[in-house]
Design a protein around this motif. Structure first.
Motif, PDB file in Angstrom:
ATOM      1  N   ALA A 153      41.807  44.129  34.837  1.00  0.00           N
ATOM      2  CA  ALA A 153      41.514  43.289  36.004  1.00  0.00           C
ATOM      3  C   ALA A 153      40.183  43.711  36.626  1.00  0.00           C
ATOM      4  O   ALA A 153      39.330  42.871  36.953  1.00  0.00           O
ATOM      5  N   GLN A 154      39.973  45.036  36.766  1.00  0.00           N
ATOM      6  CA  GLN A 154      38.733  45.532  37.379  1.00  0.00           C
ATOM      7  C   GLN A 154      37.525  45.226  36.494  1.00  0.00           C
ATOM      8  O   GLN A 154      36.440  44.915  36.994  1.00  0.00           O
ATOM      9  N   SER A 155      37.751  45.263  35.195  1.00  0.00           N
ATOM     10  CA  SER A 155      36.681  44.902  34.256  1.00  0.00           C
ATOM     11  C   SER A 155      36.303  43.428  34.411  1.00  0.00           C
ATOM     12  O   SER A 155      35.119  43.073  34.416  1.00  0.00           O
ATOM     13  N   LEU A 156      37.316  42.564  34.561  1.00  0.00           N
ATOM     14  CA  LEU A 156      37.066  41.126  34.735  1.00  0.00           C
ATOM     15  C   LEU A 156      36.354  40.841  36.059  1.00  0.00           C
ATOM     16  O   LEU A 156      35.463  40.000  36.125  1.00  0.00           O
ATOM     17  N   ILE A 157      36.749  41.565  37.118  1.00  0.00           N
ATOM     18  CA  ILE A 157      36.098  41.386  38.427  1.00  0.00           C
ATOM     19  C   ILE A 157      34.612  41.712  38.300  1.00  0.00           C
ATOM     20  O   ILE A 157      33.757  40.982  38.796  1.00  0.00           O
ATOM     21  N   GLY A 158      34.303  42.795  37.592  1.00  0.00           N
ATOM     22  CA  GLY A 158      32.913  43.173  37.371  1.00  0.00           C
ATOM     23  C   GLY A 158      32.170  42.157  36.516  1.00  0.00           C
ATOM     24  O   GLY A 158      31.021  41.799  36.800  1.00  0.00           O
ATOM     25  N   GLN A 159      32.858  41.668  35.488  1.00  0.00           N
ATOM     26  CA  GLN A 159      32.258  40.693  34.563  1.00  0.00           C
ATOM     27  C   GLN A 159      31.853  39.413  35.304  1.00  0.00           C
ATOM     28  O   GLN A 159      30.831  38.801  35.003  1.00  0.00           O
TER      29      GLN A 159
END
Length: 207
Positions: A153-159
């Motif tokens: 989820a945190q990776s997607l938020i950054g993406q």
């Protein structure tokens, strides 16, 4: 509703010139709505209450939203001040901006063409000095997910260039994130796909 980012002033600026003994002082400022635009006009009028004219124009929302436009000749011949000011603002691609042009008359008549050039030209020169930033149109979403899905989820938020506003940790994680509105559908779909539909994404009210 248009979700595309647009430019807004990052700080006020001013430009001054003398034309045939008349002094023209152009002020530009960030005004996020019509009330703010009118308040800025009044501020300059009070500052230069001894001036013969404080003419103005504003684009108080998105650059292309003509419902948020306004202008005034403030005693100059009709069409010689407010419209040229607004024409420069609306053609600049910058939103949430107000221009006030103060004129101290030097006693020499400029004629209608001279006035149009002076008022429009002052704003044009001030716009060249203006510093701008990009305003992104964002929305807040609530994510409910298992702890094991947090890194993804945190990776997607950054993406998607979003950022986490808050998080509550109980049996599940409940996060509030802010994402550009134009990316919300893709972000939501990515969260659902990557989590096997176990994570829930809900737009917060008013978004």
């Amino acid at each position: 509703m248009n979700d595309t980012p647009y430019l807004i002033p990052s700080e006020p600026c001013q430009y001054e010139e003398e034309i045939k003994k008349s002094v023209f002082i152009t002020y530009l400022a960030h005004t996020p709505n019509i009330d703010a635009a009118k308040a800025f006009v009044e501020k300059i009028k009070n500052k230069h209450s001894d001036a013969r004219h404080n003419c103005w124009g504003f684009v108080a929302g998105r650059p292309e939203d003509s419902m948020q436009w306004g202008f005034s000749d403030d005693g100059e011949p009709s069409g010689t001040a407010g419209k040229p000011i607004l024409a420069q603002l609306s053609g600049s691609g910058v939103g949430e901006i107000t221009a006030v042009v103060t004129r101290y008359s030097g006693g020499i008549k400029l004629g209608t063409g001279g006035l149009v050039k002076a008022y429009g030209g002052g704003v044009q020169q001030a716009l060249k000095l203006l510093q701008t930033i990009e305003k992104k149109i964002t929305a807040q979403l609530q994510l409910e997910l298992d702890y094991g899905f947090m890194p993804i989820a945190q990776s997607l938020i950054g993406q998607f260039e979003g950022h986490e506003i808050s998080a509550e940790y109980s049996d599940q994680v409940r996060m509030v994130v802010e994402i550009e509105r134009r990316h919300v559908a893709d972000f939501t779909q990515s969260v659902i796909n990557k989590s096997g539909a176990k994570a829930h994404v809900t737009p917060l009210k008013g978004q």
